[in-house]
Design a protein around this motif. Structure first.
Motif, PDB file in Angstrom:
ATOM      1  N   SER A 643     -39.433  56.959  72.435  1.00 45.14           N
ATOM      2  CA  SER A 643     -39.332  55.482  72.168  1.00 45.14           C
ATOM      3  C   SER A 643     -38.935  54.739  73.482  1.00 45.14           C
ATOM      4  O   SER A 643     -38.191  54.786  74.385  1.00 45.14           O
ATOM      5  N   ASP A 644     -40.003  53.743  73.741  1.00 45.29           N
ATOM      6  CA  ASP A 644     -39.649  52.686  75.097  1.00 45.29           C
ATOM      7  C   ASP A 644     -39.057  51.580  74.414  1.00 45.29           C
ATOM      8  O   ASP A 644     -38.569  50.753  75.247  1.00 45.29           O
ATOM      9  N   ALA A 645     -38.503  51.582  73.457  1.00 39.98           N
ATOM     10  CA  ALA A 645     -37.521  50.268  72.802  1.00 39.98           C
ATOM     11  C   ALA A 645     -36.023  50.465  72.952  1.00 39.98           C
ATOM     12  O   ALA A 645     -35.255  49.631  72.974  1.00 39.98           O
ATOM     13  N   VAL A 646     -35.708  51.734  73.412  1.00 39.98           N
ATOM     14  CA  VAL A 646     -34.468  51.902  73.929  1.00 39.98           C
ATOM     15  C   VAL A 646     -34.146  52.560  75.177  1.00 39.98           C
ATOM     16  O   VAL A 646     -35.173  53.177  75.583  1.00 39.98           O
ATOM     17  N   GLU A 647     -32.735  52.801  75.478  1.00 39.70           N
ATOM     18  CA  GLU A 647     -32.407  53.344  76.754  1.00 39.70           C
ATOM     19  C   GLU A 647     -31.295  54.340  76.269  1.00 39.70           C
ATOM     20  O   GLU A 647     -30.282  53.789  75.677  1.00 39.70           O
ATOM     21  N   LEU A 648     -31.264  55.581  76.909  1.00 41.77           N
ATOM     22  CA  LEU A 648     -30.089  56.498  76.678  1.00 41.77           C
ATOM     23  C   LEU A 648     -28.880  56.088  77.190  1.00 41.77           C
ATOM     24  O   LEU A 648     -28.854  55.613  78.548  1.00 41.77           O
ATOM     25  N   VAL A 649     -27.604  55.975  76.542  1.00 43.57           N
ATOM     26  CA  VAL A 649     -26.303  55.598  77.044  1.00 43.57           C
ATOM     27  C   VAL A 649     -25.643  57.053  77.230  1.00 43.57           C
ATOM     28  O   VAL A 649     -25.149  57.049  78.335  1.00 43.57           O
ATOM     29  N   THR A 650     -25.573  57.838  76.299  1.00 42.84           N
ATOM     30  CA  THR A 650     -24.926  59.094  76.473  1.00 42.84           C
ATOM     31  C   THR A 650     -25.204  60.035  75.550  1.00 42.84           C
ATOM     32  O   THR A 650     -25.662  59.570  74.429  1.00 42.84           O
ATOM     33  N   GLN A 651     -25.288  61.242  75.719  1.00 42.14           N
ATOM     34  CA  GLN A 651     -25.485  62.153  74.665  1.00 42.14           C
ATOM     35  C   GLN A 651     -24.549  63.519  74.680  1.00 42.14           C
ATOM     36  O   GLN A 651     -23.955  63.686  75.664  1.00 42.14           O
ATOM     37  N   VAL A 652     -24.289  63.992  73.514  1.00 44.94           N
ATOM     38  CA  VAL A 652     -23.558  65.274  73.545  1.00 44.94           C
ATOM     39  C   VAL A 652     -24.391  66.327  72.704  1.00 44.94           C
ATOM     40  O   VAL A 652     -24.571  66.013  71.445  1.00 44.94           O
ATOM     41  N   GLY A 653     -24.869  67.382  73.495  1.00 39.78           N
ATOM     42  CA  GLY A 653     -25.953  68.055  72.696  1.00 39.78           C
ATOM     43  C   GLY A 653     -27.243  67.351  72.434  1.00 39.78           C
ATOM     44  O   GLY A 653     -27.861  66.598  73.184  1.00 39.78           O
ATOM     45  N   ASP A 654     -27.493  67.238  70.987  1.00 38.73           N
ATOM     46  CA  ASP A 654     -28.759  66.755  70.611  1.00 38.73           C
ATOM     47  C   ASP A 654     -28.312  65.214  70.099  1.00 38.73           C
ATOM     48  O   ASP A 654     -29.054  64.614  69.565  1.00 38.73           O
ATOM     49  N   ALA A 655     -27.021  64.876  69.938  1.00 42.61           N
ATOM     50  CA  ALA A 655     -26.578  63.748  69.558  1.00 42.61           C
ATOM     51  C   ALA A 655     -26.465  62.785  70.540  1.00 42.61           C
ATOM     52  O   ALA A 655     -25.981  62.822  71.747  1.00 42.61           O
ATOM     53  N   ARG A 656     -27.325  61.459  70.308  1.00 42.74           N
ATOM     54  CA  ARG A 656     -27.502  60.612  71.193  1.00 42.74           C
ATOM     55  C   ARG A 656     -27.085  59.323  70.834  1.00 42.74           C
ATOM     56  O   ARG A 656     -27.231  58.786  69.632  1.00 42.74           O
TER      57      ARG A 656
END
Length: 664
Positions: A643-656
């Protein structure tokens, strides 16, 4: 968190569940097993009522409201007893062979204080301690970790409810529903006694929702349940015998209670409400005059003080869960019939007719009011009627292994009840089994809906009710069996052989009751508390991400979550403001638009207007795996990697965790 670290919360939880009730019960003249067994229901009533009163009065929730109400109630009970001793005659023992403290009328316990307190109470106290150790061990085994939590559908609500109470300082049953309402203001009644009592510990100690829930689970399952069961058993036999110690261990041998209630659901309010049912049924028998309340040494009990205790207990059961109160009402119908029969025998026909008329008016209204507004056909039977009868006889349910050892002693207890002609209790058991057969063995239909929808027609929920009578009966049956081995055998049987027989019974009670039925129940419970990478509600990676949220989110962040995939528990575990706090949360039109279309948001689009209106800033994306394996929507906030509507902040494994960027 280790179990040792949980000890302060556990000890304070014990005080919450027993302290107010012991104070008020003692002031009202209760002693022995009735005092210990009635105390939790009294405490639940005091805490539940004080939570409502504090909310209405604008007093923050904490120790002060229930403490003040408990002291006031104890003072009233003392005053009533003082007036009663001065102005009322001493009540004579009456009823179907029961004595004043709930023991058999011909037992030493019914004769007052001829013996010292230690001799009278030691077997019961030791029995409660022994059963608590066995039950506590099994429950700890099932819960896996002190800060573990049930990976089940309803735990979103219960753990978030604890956090909400600690945040708002409001534990009222009239306001807890605001947590899941779409506008955050409107609320329907929700039985919040469990939440009020459990959160009370959190107002004193810095403990999170999951450990708080586990502390109260240990207290309810290991202490409240056996105390309540022994209070009912004390109506049927003398518990001063040391045989009560191994007999009480049988209370840890039922797979359906307490283990199923903290396995399926998770049903914390039912768990508490059911634990109070045996003692409440005993109080009903008291209130209807079938047995007499326990005297303090050398003094006559005063009926009004006892009735006030019973009313407080009834409030506690109702505020724990109305379905538990209706369970008492259903079984209590047998007690009402017994009273009517007694009135007819004494030719008090007008009184008998009046009691029947009141019951005929009250029961249908209560049934209609308390029956939940849910689809009564959702829960289907788990087998045939014949299978349901067999499960009741074998002290099990919903396909769990048969608990043969405890069932055998429960049947022996039924024999004791029949021989003592305690027909009201036999009738209560028949009613309980009949409702179980309807729920677990009948196909959906109008009659099933009318009779049992008050329990959601849910076999899993109602299976936990079977041990509430079978447990006390098993205690009575074991004590009777021991007594028979000691006194009922022919004189030619030597004392050593009698001792061997008693030892064999003890082995059956202690070892036989802890075999496959219990180990499988505990194993099932443990499978739902265990935290792994594939846990059904919140995985280990997802929990790790939730624990990071306070460090990566601004204080005013509002996070869009899918409650079916566990995101709602970010509120319970991290204090993060989430858009949903339960799978059944009310959803506003703006929230629904975000849930459905955020992935495709563009500046100026309706979904961006919804984002601005709700203040949502971030999204927790835990994928599409739902707790029950279904698909309930929320497609706009799932699988946002492209999605172009959001930006990743942080993740652990597949949890974002994503920040919403498309809306400016």
């Amino acid at each position: 968190m280790s179990w040792i670290e949980l000890a302060p919360a556990f000890l304070l939880s014990f005080v919450v569940f027993f302290g107010p009730g012991l104070l008020i019960g003692w002031a009202a003249g209760l002693r022995g097993p009735t005092l210990y067994g009635f105390a939790p229901a009294i405490s639940t009533g005091i805490v539940g009522i004080s939570a409502i009163a504090a909310s209405i009065a604008g007093v923050p929730w904490g120790i002060l409201p229930p403490a003040a109400l408990a002291v006031a109630a104890a003072a009233v009970a003392l005053g009533l007893r003082a007036l009663g001793r001065r102005f009322l005659p001493v009540a004579k023992d009456a009823g179907e062979g029961q004595g004043a403290d709930g023991a058999a009328a011909d037992s030493p316990a019914a004769s007052g204080a001829r013996d010292g307190w230690l001799r009278r109470s030691a077997p019961i106290v030791v029995a409660l301690g022994a059963s608590a150790l066995l039950l506590g061990w099994r429950l700890v085994e099932g819960m896996d970790r002190a800060d573990g939590f049930s990976q089940t559908y309803d735990n979103n609500f219960h753990l978030n409810g604890l956090r909400w109470i600690l945040d708002t300082h409001d534990a009222s049953s009239l306001t807890l529903g605001r947590m899941t309402s779409a506008d955050g203001v409107s609320a329907e009644f929700y039985p919040a006694a469990w939440h009020a009592m459990t959160s009370l510990v959190g107002t004193v100690l810095p403990v999170g929702p999951a450990p708080l829930a586990n502390a109260s689970t240990l207290v309810i399952g290991a202490f409240v349940w056996p105390a309540s069961a022994l209070a009912l058993a004390a109506l049927l036999t003398d518990l001063r015998r040391w045989a009560v110690v191994p007999a009480a261990l049988l209370l840890a041998g039922f797979p359906a209670y307490p283990y199923l209630m903290v396995d399926f659901g998770i049903l914390y309010p039912n768990f508490l409400g059911y634990a109070l049912v045996p003692s409440m049924l005993a109080a009903v028998a008291w209130s209807l005059g079938l047995v007499k309340p326990g005297p303090e040494p050398g003094r006559a009990p005063q009926r009004l003080a006892v009735l006030i205790v019973a009313v407080i207990m009834a409030a506690g059961v109702g505020l724990a869960h109305p379905s538990a109160a209706m369970l008492v009402a259903a079984m209590g119908a047998a007690a009402i019939i017994a009273v009517v029969a007694g009135l007819v025998r004494r030719r008090r026909l007008i009184s008998a007719a009046a009691l029947l008329l009141v019951a005929a008016l009250v029961y249908p209204v209560a049934w209609d009011v308390i029956t939940p507004e849910l689809d009564p056909t959702f829960w289907k039977p788990t087998g045939s009627s014949a299978q349901a009868v067999g499960e009741a006889l074998l002290a099990t349910g919903v396909g769990r292994p048969a608990a043969v050892a405890v069932a055998a002693f429960a049947i022996a207890g039924v024999v004791v009840v029949v021989r003592k002609r305690i027909w009201w209790l036999l009738g209560a058991l028949a009613i309980l089994v009949a409702f179980w057969v309807i729920i677990a063995g009948w196909q959906p239909g109008p009659l099933r809906d009318v009779l049992t929808s008050v329990w959601y027609n849910d076999p899993y929920r109602f299976a936990g009710a079977l041990p509430l009578l079978l447990g006390p009966l098993a205690v009575v049956g074991f004590i009777a069996a021991v007594q028979w081995l000691r006194d009922g055998l022919p004189a030619t049987v030597s004392r050593p052989w009698r001792a061997v027989g008693v030892a064999a019974l003890v082995v059956v009670a202690v070892v036989g009751s802890q075999q496959l039925p219990v180990t499988s129940a505990v194993g099932s419970m443990n499978s739902l508390f265990r935290l792994t990478k594939d846990s059904p509600l919140v995985s280990s990676d997802e929990l790790a991400l939730i624990e990071e949220l306070p460090d990566v989110l601004p204080p005013d962040a509002i996070v869009a979550v899918d409650p079916y995939t566990g995101g709602a528990l970010a509120y319970a575990f991290a204090g993060v403001h989430t858009t949903s706090r339960h799978v059944l949360s009310g959803i506003s039109p703006d929230q629904e638009l975000i849930n459905d279309e955020l992935a495709d948001a563009e500046p100026g689009s309706p979904v961006c207007d919804a984002v601005e209106a709700t203040g949502v800033t971030h999204v927790l994306d835990f994928g599409a795996k739902e707790v029950h394996g279904g698909d309930n929507g929320f497609h706009g906030i799932r699988d946002l990697r492209r999605s172009d509507a959001v930006e990743l902040v942080t993740q652990v494994g597949d949890a974002r965790l994503y920040a919403i960027t498309a809306c400016g």
